[in-house]
Design an enzyme around this catalytic site. Structure first.
Site, PDB file in Angstrom:
ATOM      1  N   ASN A  27       0.869  -1.176   0.000  1.00 52.23           N
ATOM      2  CA  ASN A  27       0.000   0.000   0.000  1.00 52.23           C
ATOM      3  C   ASN A  27       0.910   1.232   0.000  1.00 52.23           C
ATOM      4  OD1 ASN A  27      -1.818   2.028   0.385  1.00 52.23           O
ATOM      5  ND2 ASN A  27      -2.590   1.318   2.366  1.00 52.23           N
TER       6      ASN A  27
ATOM      7  N   GLU B  11      -5.862  -4.733  10.576  1.00 46.73           N
ATOM      8  CA  GLU B  11      -4.879  -3.680  10.796  1.00 46.73           C
ATOM      9  C   GLU B  11      -5.213  -2.920  12.071  1.00 46.73           C
ATOM     10  OE1 GLU B  11      -2.694  -2.540   6.922  1.00 46.73           O
ATOM     11  OE2 GLU B  11      -4.427  -1.250   7.091  1.00 46.73           O
TER      12      GLU B  11
ATOM     13  N   GLU C 197      -7.192   4.833   7.680  1.00 47.68           N
ATOM     14  CA  GLU C 197      -6.940   6.249   7.385  1.00 47.68           C
ATOM     15  C   GLU C 197      -8.158   6.888   6.711  1.00 47.68           C
ATOM     16  OE1 GLU C 197      -3.222   5.570   5.386  1.00 47.68           O
ATOM     17  OE2 GLU C 197      -2.336   5.074   7.324  1.00 47.68           O
TER      18      GLU C 197
ATOM     19  N   HIS D 159      -9.903   1.378   4.646  1.00 50.29           N
ATOM     20  CA  HIS D 159      -8.637   1.535   5.382  1.00 50.29           C
ATOM     21  C   HIS D 159      -8.857   2.484   6.566  1.00 50.29           C
ATOM     22  CE1 HIS D 159      -4.507   2.594   6.327  1.00 50.29           C
ATOM     23  NE2 HIS D 159      -4.155   1.490   5.681  1.00 50.29           N
TER      24      HIS D 159
ATOM     25  N   LYS E 277       0.075   4.193  -0.315  1.00 49.14           N
ATOM     26  CA  LYS E 277      -0.609   5.381   0.221  1.00 49.14           C
ATOM     27  C   LYS E 277      -0.337   6.584  -0.694  1.00 49.14           C
ATOM     28  CE  LYS E 277      -0.533   3.238   4.727  1.00 49.14           C
ATOM     29  NZ  LYS E 277      -0.448   3.364   6.182  1.00 49.14           N
TER      30      LYS E 277
ATOM     31  N   GLY F 216       1.927   2.603  10.907  1.00 51.85           N
ATOM     32  CA  GLY F 216       2.857   3.717  10.757  1.00 51.85           C
ATOM     33  C   GLY F 216       3.537   4.132  12.050  1.00 51.85           C
TER      34      GLY F 216
ATOM     35  N   SER G 133       3.024  -1.822  10.635  1.00 51.13           N
ATOM     36  CA  SER G 133       4.465  -1.871  10.917  1.00 51.13           C
ATOM     37  C   SER G 133       5.107  -3.216  10.564  1.00 51.13           C
ATOM     38  CB  SER G 133       4.735  -1.490  12.378  1.00 51.13           C
ATOM     39  OG  SER G 133       4.294  -0.164  12.620  1.00 51.13           O
TER      40      SER G 133
HETATM   41  P1  13P Z   1       2.597   0.611   7.871  1.00 56.07           P
HETATM   42  O1  13P Z   1       3.157  -0.658   7.289  1.00 56.07           O
HETATM   43  O2  13P Z   1       3.341   1.839   7.419  1.00 56.07           O
HETATM   44  O3  13P Z   1       2.452   0.519   9.358  1.00 56.07           O
HETATM   45  O4  13P Z   1       1.134   0.780   7.267  1.00 56.07           O
HETATM   46  C1  13P Z   1       0.250  -0.280   7.346  1.00 56.07           C
HETATM   47  C2  13P Z   1      -0.933   0.012   6.512  1.00 56.07           C
HETATM   48  O5  13P Z   1      -1.717   0.882   6.817  1.00 56.07           O
HETATM   49  C3  13P Z   1      -1.105  -0.762   5.281  1.00 56.07           C
HETATM   50  O6  13P Z   1      -2.359  -0.540   4.734  1.00 56.07           O
END
Ligand code: 13P
Length: 258
Positions: free
Chosen positions: A13, A169, A101, A99, A15, A175, A215
């Protein structure tokens, strides 16, 4: 289907990262390094603006394309939105839905996510439904209640035969560099599969691939993949480096029995 027969899957991903030139540089390195990988499914989820360019570069390879979001209407006066048909037209096979976010920063509700899921399925895209608890919810002992609600509301009205994937997640692990313990992730994945059993029936629940995200790095991926209910990973930050992400794909490939 047992965990040995559910095909392992790694999703990058990206992002909101990369411009055309940097995405092409990434692919030059990445494609070469994963050329021999056949057992592990590899999926890249670039931002909308790069779907076409990335799609073109991976067309002749085993790498698949995913979008990070979609809108549920097929077409119409919805300024700024992108439909499932548009994603399909660009060669997407998968789409990430719900997601954290999007839920947290853009106010997406379970009801909206349910509509997006249905729209993806109607267009023959495989949705990757993201669910997960916040730190506050975990501390309050509400993890399973949150997962249950998110899952039930997102899947409402779906025929049990519809194919989708679930990404567990935990919001506090995204993150932050603080990954869930593999045993914690397995506990949630097992709970998700148990709930799927009651929503979809035993056979379909065994079939659904469950990913862990939050992570994930080269150094911890394997410990997640060893868990019986975890079938792959949704990788954010560590997928932005093509060498790291390719290393993760190779690790996964080595774990798959031939
Ligand atoms: P990270 O791997 O940066 O923690 O992000 C995970 C994520 O949100 C994948 O969709």
């Amino acid at each position: 289907m047992s965990n040995r027969t559910r095909r392992k899957l790694l999703v990058a991903n990206w992002k909101m990262h990369f411009l055309r030139a940097s995405a092409l540089d990434y692919l030059k390195v990445f494609r070469e390094r994963v050329r021999a990988v056949m057992k592990t499914e590899i999926v890249l989820a670039p931002p909308f603006t790069l779907l076409e360019a990335v799609g073109r570069e991976i067309r002749e390879t085993q790498i698949k394309l995913a979008a990070q979001d979609l809108f549920y209407e097929n077409e119409g006066a919805f300024t700024g939105e992108i439909s499932a048909a548009m994603l399909k037209d660009l060669g997407c096979a998968y789409v990430i839905v719900g997601h954290s976010e999007r839920r947290r920063l853009f106010g997406e509700t379970d009801e909206l996510i349910n509509k997006k899921l249905q729209a993806a399925l109607e267009a023959d895209l495989l949705p990757i439904l993201c669910i997960g608890e916040t730190l506050e919810e975990r501390r309050a002992g509400r993890t399973q209640a949150v997962l249950e609600t998110q899952l039930r509301r997102a899947l409402e009205g779906l025929a049990p035969s519809e194919k989708h994937l679930i990404a567990y997640e935990p919001v506090w692990a995204i993150g932050t560099g603080v990954n869930a313990e593999p045993a914690q992730a397995q506990e949630s994945a097992r709970f998700i599969r148990e709930r799927l059993r009651s929503f979809l029936g035993e056979e379909r629940a065994q079939d659904v691939r469950i990913l862990y995200g939050g992570s994930v790095r080269v150094s911890n991926l394997e410990s997640f993949l060893q868990m019986p209910d975890i079938d792959g990973a949704l990788v954010g930050g560590a997928s932005l480096d093509p060498v790291s992400f390719a290393e993760m794909v190779q690790q996964t490939e080595r774990m798959v029995p031939s």
